[in-house]
Design a protein around this motif. Structure first.
Motif, PDB file in Angstrom:
ATOM      1  N   THR A  82       0.816  -1.352  -0.161  1.00 41.67           N
ATOM      2  CA  THR A  82       0.020   0.094  -0.045  1.00 41.67           C
ATOM      3  C   THR A  82       0.743   1.120  -0.061  1.00 41.67           C
ATOM      4  N   PHE A  83       1.972   1.178   0.707  1.00 40.78           N
ATOM      5  CA  PHE A  83       3.101   2.180   0.733  1.00 40.78           C
ATOM      6  C   PHE A  83       3.256   2.675  -0.789  1.00 40.78           C
ATOM      7  N   MET A  84       3.917   1.511  -1.366  1.00 40.07           N
ATOM      8  CA  MET A  84       4.499   1.469  -2.584  1.00 40.07           C
ATOM      9  C   MET A  84       3.367   1.990  -3.826  1.00 40.07           C
ATOM     10  N   THR A  85       2.190   1.321  -3.658  1.00 43.61           N
ATOM     11  CA  THR A  85       1.099   1.982  -4.603  1.00 43.61           C
ATOM     12  C   THR A  85       0.248   2.969  -4.207  1.00 43.61           C
ATOM     13  N   ALA A 491      -2.128  10.463   9.895  1.00 36.23           N
ATOM     14  CA  ALA A 491      -2.180   9.960   8.285  1.00 36.23           C
ATOM     15  C   ALA A 491      -2.412   8.333   7.920  1.00 36.23           C
ATOM     16  N   CYS A 492      -2.642   8.150   7.111  1.00 38.12           N
ATOM     17  CA  CYS A 492      -2.834   6.507   6.316  1.00 38.12           C
ATOM     18  C   CYS A 492      -1.609   6.289   5.502  1.00 38.12           C
ATOM     19  N   ILE A 493      -1.263   5.060   5.702  1.00 36.03           N
ATOM     20  CA  ILE A 493      -0.135   4.649   4.988  1.00 36.03           C
ATOM     21  C   ILE A 493      -0.284   4.789   3.446  1.00 36.03           C
ATOM     22  N   ALA A 494      -1.489   4.944   3.019  1.00 37.66           N
ATOM     23  CA  ALA A 494      -1.664   5.122   1.626  1.00 37.66           C
ATOM     24  C   ALA A 494      -1.350   6.388   1.225  1.00 37.66           C
ATOM     25  N   ASP A 495      -1.353   7.369   2.102  1.00 38.54           N
ATOM     26  CA  ASP A 495      -1.136   8.852   1.861  1.00 38.54           C
ATOM     27  C   ASP A 495       0.428   9.015   1.416  1.00 38.54           C
ATOM     28  N   VAL A 496       1.454   7.959   1.781  1.00 32.65           N
ATOM     29  CA  VAL A 496       2.887   8.618   1.575  1.00 32.65           C
ATOM     30  C   VAL A 496       3.294   8.603   0.002  1.00 32.65           C
ATOM     31  N   ALA A 497       2.961   7.593  -0.817  1.00 32.63           N
ATOM     32  CA  ALA A 497       3.300   7.806  -2.118  1.00 32.63           C
ATOM     33  C   ALA A 497       2.771   9.091  -2.779  1.00 32.63           C
ATOM     34  N   PRO A 498       1.455   9.421  -2.831  1.00 32.48           N
ATOM     35  CA  PRO A 498       1.087  10.742  -3.098  1.00 32.48           C
ATOM     36  C   PRO A 498       1.842  11.881  -2.600  1.00 32.48           C
ATOM     37  N   THR A 499       2.044  11.817  -1.490  1.00 33.67           N
ATOM     38  CA  THR A 499       2.845  12.853  -0.939  1.00 33.67           C
ATOM     39  C   THR A 499       4.320  12.910  -1.333  1.00 33.67           C
TER      40      THR A 499
END
Length: 564
Positions: A82-85, A491-499
């Motif tokens: 999820t972090f990567m995508t 935050a949520c882990i899915a937020d890192v890639a777009p950040t």
């Protein structure tokens, strides 16, 4: 975390408005992501307060930090993917170390080729950015990128091709001849603290080697975005939770001191990477894939299914024959592991009579993944499709009603959440036939296992043998140019890639489920969006893992309690 769409109202509005091309704001020249697998502020806060982790304390105190909510389930492969995508498990296709195929009744390990969506390494590479990834789970076998990649925890051994470019492998083994993927946690009846000290030394060495490798690859290749992951933080907490603050000193002061010293060495590594980031003019993101807490007990949903008549074991004679066959293969050193019976992947554990079984938890990664034996998709299935939803609802209701006397929570549900995965992840079952039929979420401190031991739905763990298990609440901390000072940001882990993309002034794929954390910075950040970036599915020319390699991974994951 809303797995399907953890975006803010303002981000949704921005996407609908369609920011003009070129309107994105770049606030970071480079980014280094430091991954502390399984790290939790429940452990780190006391260590920082007592002065054991001054470098991390500097980032947390002078930068921005907060809770980073993990995936459901909060387990390494699902969360790091999820972090990567920037997308949840219902989109990227990874919910556990293992994946069950309902069409063939087979179980296999996940790997990078099973990821259904493009990763940030692919997206950045295609945009001309140089990337680097070191030890990140779900990167084996490594893919071609514009930069370098050293695969992670699911790499079977150093005989495998674990780097891109391929010649990096020879350089690593020449400089670090003892480089290894073994967890190396030793247990002996005799040896006591000496063996424990050896375990701590192995973990500490992994921290040092990871940092040295990051420094070497920086000099050798350079990068715009680099990730370095310290996997054994998670292993340390799994195995030594009872010796960690705030539990430790009263139990075994000597072992607690060893564990604290291990975290001190981790902090030294963080300090070196902070200095590397400063030399590179890079923004620093420190994160974990999930949190950690005590393992208080193990829930046994397959025992409950058996008691309710939905799961039937074969007769004792057949089970004895299965066991005898296992012992014979073991004595004669034949292939005898978890995948020795490909047509019945849990045969050794449960010896199920599939002709009379309607439902079974086929694998368990913190949560339970329950599958219904539907006639239209399961070899020899017995559940009529017309009865499917009724049975799912019946099972969900039965699991939700169960309670236990938890030693820490008191009287509470064993499974406080029971989900239909397509509802949790907001996706289509037809497009994701690999999804379980129900996702069983245990109470805090419980982990789900698929084996049946004894006659109680929960097997409790004594304080004397306490180990750790995962929690949803991970960590996030950031520092660098334009990062706000002394601010809390959850935050949520899915937020890192777009950040990461938005910080570099790059467009964010509009179908990413996370959002760019623009409030991380002390200057306005305009986010530009682009069409979805879909990964082209390419079937592997050969099986990723050999039978021997699968057994290596089985042993590694079993040692941490993931495959019970």
């Amino acid at each position: 975390m809303n797995e399907a769409n953890p975006t803010s109202a303002s981000t949704t509005t921005d996407r609908a408005a369609g920011r003009a091309p070129g309107s994105a704001t770049r606030v970071a020249n480079r980014i280094i992501v430091i991954g502390l697998d399984g790290a939790t502020f429940d452990v780190l806060d006391p260590l920082m307060q007592d002065g054991h982790m001054p470098h991390l304390q500097t980032v947390v105190g002078q930068g921005t930090s907060g809770i980073l909510e993990s995936t459901k389930p909060p387990i390494t492969p699902a969360a790091w993917t999820t972090f990567m995508t920037g997308k949840g498990p219902g989109r990227h296709g990874i919910i556990d170390f293992e994946k069950y195929d309902v069409r063939t009744n087979t179980l296999a390990f996940n790997h990078t080729q099973a990821i259904l969506e493009k990763t940030i390494w692919e997206i950045l590479s295609e945009k001309g950015k140089r990337v680097g990834s070191i030890n990140l789970p779900m990167t084996y076998p490594p893919r071609e990128v514009n930069g370098f990649m050293v695969s992670g925890f699911e790499t079977p051994n150093t005989d495998a091709e674990f780097t891109y470019p391929p010649d990096l492998k020879d350089e690593i083994l020449r400089r670090w001849p003892d480089y290894t993927y073994r967890t190396n946690w030793q247990r002996r009846i005799f040896g006591g603290r000496q063996v424990f000290a050896a375990n701590m030394a192995h973990i500490t060495k992994s921290f040092e080697q990871g940092c040295e490798l990051a420094e070497y690859c920086t000099e050798r290749y350079g990068w715009d975005v680099m990730m370095v992951l310290f996997k054994l933080v998670d292993n340390l907490q799994h195995k030594a939770w009872r010796h960690l603050p705030p539990h430790g000193p009263g139990r075994d002061p000597a072992r607690t001191r060893m564990v604290v010293e291990c975290f001190e060495r981790l902090d030294d590594t963080i300090g070196r990477l902070l200095r590397l980031a400063e030399r590179q003019g890079a923004t620093v993101l420190i994160m974990s894939d999930h949190g950690h807490g005590s393992l208080d007990g193990k829930a046994q949903p397959n025992l409950l299914l058996k008691q309710w008549g939905h799961l039937v074991l074969r007769n004792p004679l057949d089970r004895m024959r299965t066991r005898a066959g296992y012992l014979w293969r073991r004595a004669t050193k034949q292939n005898n592991g978890r995948f020795a019976e490909p047509s019945s992947p849990i045969e050794r554990d449960l010896a199920i009579d599939w002709r009379r079984t309607r439902a079974c938890v086929m694998h368990a990664g913190m949560y339970g993944f329950l599958y219904v034996t539907r006639k239209d998709r399961w070899p020899g299935g017995i559940v009529d499709p017309a009865d499917y939803e009724r049975l799912r609802d019946e099972l969900a209701g039965s699991f939700a009603q169960l309670e236990c006397d938890h030693p820490k929570l008191g009287r509470c549900p064993i499974f406080p959440e029971v989900h239909k995965p397509e509802e949790l992840y907001r996706c289509s079952r037809e497009e994701n036939p690999w999804l379980p039929d129900l996702l069983l979420v245990p109470a805090e401190g419980l982990a789900v296992i698929r084996k049946i031991r004894g006659f109680r739905p929960v097997r409790w763990t004594s304080d004397r043998r306490m180990e750790g298990t995962h929690r949803v609440e991970g960590i996030l901390a950031a520092c660098g140019p334009h990062v706000r000072h002394g601010v809390r940001l959850d935050a949520c882990i899915a937020d890192v890639a777009p950040t990461v993309l938005a910080s570099l002034g790059l467009p964010v794929p509009i179908d990413m489920e996370g959002r760019a954390l623009t409030e991380l910075y002390d200057v306005p950040v305009a986010v530009e969006f682009e069409p979805p970036q879909k990964r082209e599915r390419v079937e592997p020319e050969k099986e990723v893992y050999t039978a021997e390699e699968m057994e290596t991974l089985t042993e590694r994951l079993s040692d941490l309690g993931y495959l019970e």
